[in-house]
Design a protein around this motif. Structure first.
Motif, PDB file in Angstrom:
ATOM      1  N   UNK A 251       0.826  -1.209   0.000  1.00  0.00           N
ATOM      2  CA  UNK A 251       0.000   0.000   0.000  1.00  0.00           C
ATOM      3  C   UNK A 251       0.859   1.258   0.000  1.00  0.00           C
ATOM      4  N   UNK A 252       0.396   2.273  -0.711  1.00  0.00           N
ATOM      5  CA  UNK A 252       1.134   3.533  -0.762  1.00  0.00           C
ATOM      6  C   UNK A 252       0.832   4.367   0.472  1.00  0.00           C
ATOM      7  N   UNK A 253      -0.437   4.399   0.837  1.00  0.00           N
ATOM      8  CA  UNK A 253      -0.838   5.266   1.957  1.00  0.00           C
ATOM      9  C   UNK A 253      -1.755   4.487   2.869  1.00  0.00           C
ATOM     10  N   UNK A 254      -1.593   4.704   4.182  1.00  0.00           N
ATOM     11  CA  UNK A 254      -2.461   4.026   5.144  1.00  0.00           C
ATOM     12  C   UNK A 254      -3.035   5.064   6.087  1.00  0.00           C
ATOM     13  N   UNK A 255      -4.270   4.882   6.558  1.00  0.00           N
ATOM     14  CA  UNK A 255      -4.818   5.823   7.528  1.00  0.00           C
ATOM     15  C   UNK A 255      -3.998   5.805   8.832  1.00  0.00           C
ATOM     16  N   UNK A 256      -4.005   6.924   9.559  1.00  0.00           N
ATOM     17  CA  UNK A 256      -3.196   7.032  10.785  1.00  0.00           C
ATOM     18  C   UNK A 256      -3.560   5.983  11.819  1.00  0.00           C
TER      19      UNK A 256
ATOM     20  N   UNK B 295       0.095  -1.531  10.822  1.00  0.00           N
ATOM     21  CA  UNK B 295       0.748  -1.654   9.534  1.00  0.00           C
ATOM     22  C   UNK B 295       1.282  -0.293   9.132  1.00  0.00           C
ATOM     23  N   UNK B 296       2.425  -0.307   8.467  1.00  0.00           N
ATOM     24  CA  UNK B 296       2.979   0.949   7.991  1.00  0.00           C
ATOM     25  C   UNK B 296       2.841   1.010   6.483  1.00  0.00           C
ATOM     26  N   UNK B 297       3.066   2.199   5.950  1.00  0.00           N
ATOM     27  CA  UNK B 297       3.066   2.358   4.499  1.00  0.00           C
ATOM     28  C   UNK B 297       4.140   1.459   3.891  1.00  0.00           C
ATOM     29  N   UNK B 298       3.836   0.856   2.748  1.00  0.00           N
ATOM     30  CA  UNK B 298       4.703  -0.192   2.245  1.00  0.00           C
ATOM     31  C   UNK B 298       5.519   0.240   1.036  1.00  0.00           C
ATOM     32  N   UNK B 299       5.681   1.571   0.853  1.00  0.00           N
ATOM     33  CA  UNK B 299       6.478   2.012  -0.288  1.00  0.00           C
ATOM     34  C   UNK B 299       7.894   1.477  -0.156  1.00  0.00           C
ATOM     35  N   UNK B 300       8.388   1.404   1.081  1.00  0.00           N
ATOM     36  CA  UNK B 300       9.756   0.942   1.295  1.00  0.00           C
ATOM     37  C   UNK B 300       9.806  -0.548   1.626  1.00  0.00           C
ATOM     38  N   UNK B 301       8.766  -1.281   1.246  1.00  0.00           N
ATOM     39  CA  UNK B 301       8.727  -2.706   1.599  1.00  0.00           C
ATOM     40  C   UNK B 301       9.977  -3.481   1.151  1.00  0.00           C
ATOM     41  N   UNK B 302      10.486  -3.267  -0.094  1.00  0.00           N
ATOM     42  CA  UNK B 302      11.720  -3.982  -0.464  1.00  0.00           C
ATOM     43  C   UNK B 302      12.866  -3.681   0.500  1.00  0.00           C
TER      44      UNK B 302
END
Lengths: 309, 361
Positions: A37-42, A48-55
């Motif tokens: 996910x790019x953006x997650x509600x607060x 869960x955190x935003x997963x842009x940096x998942x790699x």
């Protein structure tokens, strides 16, 4: 004065992380999944955190784990991934990032050796693990490499003929118009080198578990993953530099470079989710047919423009 | 005697493309497979032993738990066998409802099998689409019976609950949607050049070999054997059931037979809903002593129960003959031999749709 090109490995790693995210996201969306996910509600922050940096998180996780080395493995098992990472990092220095890189009159040849070296060191490390699946993966990787290097070299040398140089800096430009065949040949071989879907034969998880990386785990796998992420960037950036670059400088150069990288990344991401996997014999046959033909056409095209017309 | 082979490739028991633990030992020359052997026994449940001596009320729930993917047919064959022993008649409405649930179960099982095949040849996109469709079928199953997997819907003398009018309309609507989507995905499979490269002419099981190996279900029908236990079932006879076959004998034929059977199941459910007779859904009756061998068509082929019960309805003796065991044997002795690559071994094995949970019960 320190050369700005020394920053290239860092830039390569960061953009490589974002490109890997992009590849995952695109294939997820094509497959009607959500993907990272790019953006997650607060209010989800604790879950869960935003997963842009998942790699990146994956790599950090791998580096925090214990490394298991099989008793049958030779010392090359450890040396392989590290040397492969070194090759990948060195390769970033010769690929212009927004026009910045080390440049010699023969940098294209140096880059060839580094790209080939990365793959060869991974094969060396994998085979020395004495796992059967790694051996099969290694054989497949070599098969694929033999069939694939020819279009890659011919495609880039077509540009070298046109510009009469072996320096990457001097042959940069919007060359997709000057030699579309070369662009196609290089794009196809980049897809093979990155193991994008029809060509993910050496690491086919439903057949030979994970191919060359079967026995790797923990920190060594983290090193391999880092090398892979840098390679994603290096190859895509090389394509952008050689075929989609519009000469410019400063901020505009960055805009053009990133736009090119994203466009190529999206194209590769879509390809990754469209096809089934080739069998190794089918893949080599196909590679000796179509990309070879296209690359010979590219050479012919370049020679025609340079010497005949 | 000692034998020297080129490469001995063990696939499994833990392998990314196997849903359940099974071991394939392949002897290869380079990557060409010379011979293969299957090794079962990693998840033996001993469920037949557990069933013995228990009343049918308990065995009915145990029978469903033999297999998680095709649980309804185990329930149905066991209950129909008990009905045959005890001369219990089924009201027509209940018989039609049984067909609806059984066909929904077959649909989800076939979609899962085809997903596995697509995943094995690494067409993950099509696989994900099929899995998404399967989820919709599972939702329909849940709407009708109240549970997704172990429904316990069929009981002696009828079924557990009726289908309300609104639910029947919703079921019709989702069948239309599923059929439209599936037609698109089947087209993708049928016309995909990469899929054809990996599936056509791979894993050949000729008609003679299929008859010799006694394969059943879609694996047999993909080799041109027109046999389906549903031909002999009274309700299916009323619905005018005709089995689907394909003559190609390869992986492609087996997967396409499953796709065609999903469409056939949709048509059968539609027909059932149209012709659904009015009346009660439960007749009643008492389970008696007796002995019977009864077969039904599971998604993977002919499923046979041998049951012996006493006068209180307790199961004295029970034996289950699942369909997968024949298909797995035929797969490793006929289809895999001569494959050009490990790639074809896994895809051929998965194309036979092996259900290890059934085979080892």
């Amino acid at each position: 004065m320190i050369d700005a090109a020394w920053l290239n490995p860092v830039i390569a790693f960061s953009i490589g992380i974002l490109l890997s995210f992009k590849l995952r996201k695109i294939s997820a969306r094509v497959q009607s999944r959500r993907g990272p996910l790019i953006w997650l509600p607060d209010r989800w922050h604790d879950i869960n955190r935003s997963k842009v940096l998942q790699p990146l998180y994956d790599i950090i996780k791998l580096f925090s784990k214990q490394t298991i080395i099989p008793s049958t493995a030779t010392p090359f098992f450890i040396a392989g991934p590290i040397l492969a990472l070194m090759c990948a990092v060195l390769a970033t220095l010769f690929v212009p990032v927004a026009g910045i890189s080390f440049d010699y009159s023969f940098s294209l040849v140096v880059l060839f050796y580094l790209l080939m070296g990365e793959i060869l060191f991974i094969i060396m490390g994998g085979i020395s693990s004495a796992s059967l699946f790694s051996a099969i993966g290694g054989v497949r990787e070599i098969d694929l490499m033999l069939a694939n290097e020819i279009p890659f070299i011919l495609g880039t040398f077509a540009l070298a003929i046109t510009f009469d140089t072996l320096s990457i800096q001097q042959m940069m430009g919007f060359n997709i118009l000057i030699n579309p065949f070369a662009a196609l040949a290089v794009l196809l071989s980049i897809i093979v080198k990155l193991h994008i879907k029809p060509f993910d034969i050496p690491e086919a998880d439903t057949e030979i578990v994970n191919g060359l990386t079967t026995e790797y785990g923990g920190k060594l796998l983290g090193v391999l993953e880092t090398a892979r992420i840098i390679m994603v960037f290096v190859l895509i950036a090389l394509f952008v530099d050689l075929f989609l670059w519009i000469p410019s400088s400063g901020a505009l150069a960055w805009v053009i470079f990133l736009a090119g990288v994203i466009a190529t990344g999206v194209l590769i991401g879509f390809m990754n989710s469209l096809f089934a996997r080739f069998r190794i014999d089918q893949a080599t046959r196909w590679l000796f047919k179509i990309p070879l033909l296209v690359s010979v056409l590219a050479i012919g095209w370049a020679v025609l423009w340079r010497y005949v017309l | 005697m000692k034998r020297i082979v080129d490469v001995n490739i063990p696939l499994g028991p833990i392998h990314p493309c196997f849903k359940e633990p099974v071991r394939l030992k392949c002897e290869a020359k380079g990557e060409r497979i010379i011979s293969a052997e299957v090794e079962l026994g990693y998840m033996k449940k001993g469920i037949e032993r557990i069933m013995k001596g228990r009343p049918w009320q308990e065995v009915m729930f145990l029978a469903e738990r033999v297999c998680g993917i095709c649980s309804v047919i185990h329930n149905m064959v066991f209950i129909e066998a008990m009905e045959q022993i005890s001369d219990i008649s089924v009201p027509p409405r209940a018989a039609y409802l049984r067909v609806i649930v059984n066909e929904l179960d077959r649909m989800q099982s076939h979609l899962l099998a085809n997903f596995s095949y697509c995943y094995t040849i690494e067409h993950e996109t099509l696989g994900m689409y099929l899995l998404d469709l399967r989820e919709q079928v599972m939702d329909e199953l849940e709407r009708l019976t109240g549970a997704r997997v172990t429904c316990a819907y069929i009981i002696p003398g009828g079924v557990r609950c009726d289908i309300p009018r609104q639910d029947a309309e919703d079921l019709q609507a989702s069948l239309d949607r599923i059929e439209g989507d599936l037609r698109r995905y089947t087209g993708m499979f049928e016309n995909g050049p990469m899929i054809a490269l990996r599936s056509r002419g791979v894993g050949i099981l000729t008609l003679e070999a299929a008859q010799r190996a006694h394969v059943v279900g879609p694996t047999a029908r993909g080799s041109g054997i027109a046999y389906d236990c549903r031909q002999n079932h009274p309700t299916y006879k009323k619905l005018g059931f005709v089995p689907i076959t394909r003559p190609d004998c390869d992986n492609f034929a087996r997967v396409m037979v499953r796709f065609d059977e999903v469409f056939q199941s949709i048509a059968l459910i539609r027909k059932c809903l149209q012709e659904l007779p009015k009346g009660v859904i439960r007749g009643g009756g008492v389970c008696k002593a007796g002995e019977i061998r009864y077969s039904g068509e599971a998604p993977r082929g002919e499923l046979t129960y041998f049951i012996k019960s006493d006068e209180f309805g307790r199961i004295v003796e029970i034996q289950i003959q699942p369909p997968s065991i024949m298909n797995i044997e035929a797969c490793c002795h006929e289809m895999i031999i001569g494959s050009d690559s490990i790639a074809d071994v896994t895809s051929t094995f998965i194309s036979a749709d092996p259900c290890v949970a059934c085979a080892e019960r």
